[in-house]
Motif scaffolding. Structure first.
Motif, short mmCIF file in Angstrom:
data_model
loop_
_atom_site.label_atom_id
_atom_site.label_comp_id
_atom_site.label_asym_id
_atom_site.label_seq_id
_atom_site.Cartn_x
_atom_site.Cartn_y
_atom_site.Cartn_z
N ARG A 163 0.97 -1.33 0.22
CA ARG A 163 0.04 -0.27 0.15
C ARG A 163 0.55 1.33 0.12
NH1 ARG A 163 -3.87 -3.44 3.20
NH2 ARG A 163 -2.46 -2.07 4.78
N GLN A 164 1.91 1.07 0.91
CA GLN A 164 3.31 2.54 0.74
C GLN A 164 3.43 1.74 -0.68
OE1 GLN A 164 3.03 5.80 1.70
NE2 GLN A 164 4.27 5.07 3.81
N ARG A 165 3.96 1.42 -1.35
CA ARG A 165 4.37 0.84 -3.19
C ARG A 165 3.17 2.02 -3.56
NH1 ARG A 165 8.39 -1.69 -4.23
NH2 ARG A 165 9.18 -3.05 -1.89
N ILE A 166 1.45 1.96 -3.65
CA ILE A 166 0.76 2.67 -4.42
C ILE A 166 1.19 4.29 -3.83
CG2 ILE A 166 -1.58 2.43 -4.80
CD1 ILE A 166 -0.98 -0.08 -3.88
N GLY A 167 0.63 4.17 -2.04
CA GLY A 167 0.77 5.83 -2.06
C GLY A 167 2.05 6.77 -2.61
N ILE A 168 3.29 5.84 -2.73
CA ILE A 168 4.45 6.45 -3.24
C ILE A 168 4.35 6.42 -5.00
CG2 ILE A 168 6.96 6.54 -4.39
CD1 ILE A 168 7.34 4.58 -0.79
N ALA A 169 3.83 5.88 -5.80
CA ALA A 169 3.16 5.91 -7.11
C ALA A 169 2.19 6.70 -7.25
CB ALA A 169 2.37 4.74 -7.48
N ARG A 170 1.13 7.08 -6.63
CA ARG A 170 0.87 8.44 -6.50
C ARG A 170 0.94 9.40 -6.92
NH1 ARG A 170 -3.67 8.68 -2.00
NH2 ARG A 170 -1.84 9.19 -0.54
N ALA A 171 1.92 9.26 -5.36
CA ALA A 171 2.81 10.60 -5.38
C ALA A 171 3.54 11.07 -6.69
CB ALA A 171 3.79 10.75 -4.84
N LEU A 172 3.97 10.42 -7.29
CA LEU A 172 5.00 10.62 -8.57
C LEU A 172 3.65 10.80 -9.65
CD1 LEU A 172 7.96 7.58 -7.89
CD2 LEU A 172 7.81 10.03 -7.76
N ALA A 173 3.13 10.90 -10.08
CA ALA A 173 2.11 10.30 -10.93
C ALA A 173 2.25 11.80 -11.46
CB ALA A 173 0.94 9.84 -11.09
N VAL A 174 1.94 12.63 -10.94
CA VAL A 174 2.12 13.97 -11.67
C VAL A 174 3.58 14.53 -11.76
CG1 VAL A 174 0.17 14.54 -10.63
CG2 VAL A 174 1.98 15.18 -9.22
N GLU A 175 4.84 13.64 -11.41
CA GLU A 175 5.88 14.22 -12.04
C GLU A 175 6.30 15.99 -11.19
OE1 GLU A 175 6.56 14.71 -16.49
OE2 GLU A 175 5.83 12.52 -16.65
N PRO A 176 5.95 15.05 -9.73
CA PRO A 176 7.12 16.91 -8.73
C PRO A 176 8.41 16.54 -8.78
CG PRO A 176 6.43 14.51 -7.48
CD PRO A 176 6.31 13.90 -8.67
#
Length: 334
Positions: A163-176
């Motif tokens: 689940r934390q990997r999913i949270g990281i993927a969500r944060a990276l989705a917008v290319e911050p």
């Protein structure tokens, strides 16, 4: 550290919360959660932020992102002052500023499938077309070590680390460009903490991200951080390059934190610093150095306002302490 303009420049940041009382529920006192915080974070740099529970670390991280509105101070992101931006203008900035939360389950909507959890950020910021988003989400999942079929499942079907990997993927989705990692492994089993920390380190290096890594585990912070900042009762006590701070802490509070940390060799010499008393109330912090009421090295001058000032004691190593004779650790403690 480079002399280039920092990606994030924070000056004199304050966040106070009102304590309300009386019939009209007016403020009767204020909690000083973050008090006069100044910090620079450069592109591609990981800054660790450590301190005891209640030191103001999470409040500082959320105030920097304006998930909590700062009470006072300046936050400049890539040269732009963001404290006065409207909600619409701030939304555009938030594409470049993301957060990974502490609790990987509470931060994911249990009613959404993973493709919707990650895809929501793409929708909000208008990234990609509907046709290519599935491929984008699959690529993000692969980047964080999950398979593409994970996108059709719900959060409860995954382990805490997944689940934390999913949270990281969500944060990276917008290319911050910048991520606040708010104690991202503290809710995970010890057996998977190292996996997630290694993932974060690898992604940070691959993508050139600037990261504020908030944690209380000193070993994890040393492993991942270029520089480390130490907070106590809302104030910055010390900030230095990681190796400099761990090898030669210059503030008594930093020394106390390090001396209490576990060490792989229980027979190794230790210079233990024991703290007396309880953490003071953030509604009425001590004058001068806020740590002085628990400090074994306190002097009468520590109660003076000048004792709060940060000073440089070595290149890039700043400390809010008037003493120069704080003992060095007996050995590397982490």
């Amino acid at each position: 550290m480079t002399n280039a303009e920092p990606l994030l420049r924070i000056r004199n940041l304050q966040k106070r919360f009102p304590i309300r009382g009386g019939l009209l529920q007016r403020p009767v006192a204020w909690v000083n959660a973050v008090d006069d915080l100044s910090l620079d974070i450069h592109r591609g740099e990981v800054v660790g932020l450590v301190g005891e529970s209640g030191s103001g670390k999470t409040t500082a991280g959320r105030s920097i992102l304006r998930l909590l509105e700062p009470t006072a101070g300046s936050i400049r992101f890539d040269g732009q002052e963001i404290t006065g931006l409207s909600k619409d203008a701030m939304r555009a900035q938030r594409r470049r500023m993301q957060i990974v939360f502490q609790d990987p389950y509470a931060s994911l909507d249990p009613r959404q499938r993973v493709r919707d959890v990650i895809g929501e950020a793409l929708d909000i910021h208008g990234i990609g077309t509907k046709e290519d988003r599935r491929d984008r989400i699959a690529a993000l999942l692969h980047k964080v070590g999950l398979t593409a079929d994970a996108m059709d499942r719900f959060p409860h079907e995954f382990s805490g680390g997944q689940r934390q990997r999913i949270g990281i993927a969500r944060a990276l989705a917008v290319e911050p460009d910048f991520i606040v990692a708010d104690e991202p492994v503290s809710a995970l089993d010890v057996s998977v903490q190292a996996q997630v920390v290694n993932l974060l380190r690898d992604l940070q290096q691959e993508l050139g991200l600037a990261v504020l890594f908030i944690a209380h585990d000193l070993a994890v912070v040393r492993y991942i951080s270029d520089r480390v900042a130490v907070m106590y009762l809302g104030r910055m006590m010390e900030i230095a390059p990681s190796e400099s701070l761990y090898d030669r802490p210059r503030h008594p509070y930093t020394l106390a934190l390090l001396s209490a940390a576990p060490t792989p060799d229980p027979d190794a010499p230790r210079n233990r610093v024991l703290l007396d008393g309880d953490i003071p109330s953030p509604m009425n912090p001590p004058s001068g150095c806020v740590f002085r009421t628990r400090c074994p090295f306190a002097l009468p001058a520590c109660a003076e306002p000048a004792a709060r000032a940060m000073r440089e004691v070595a290149p890039g190593h700043h400390v809010a302490c008037i003493r120069d004779d704080i003992p060095a650790p007996a050995s590397a403690v982490v």
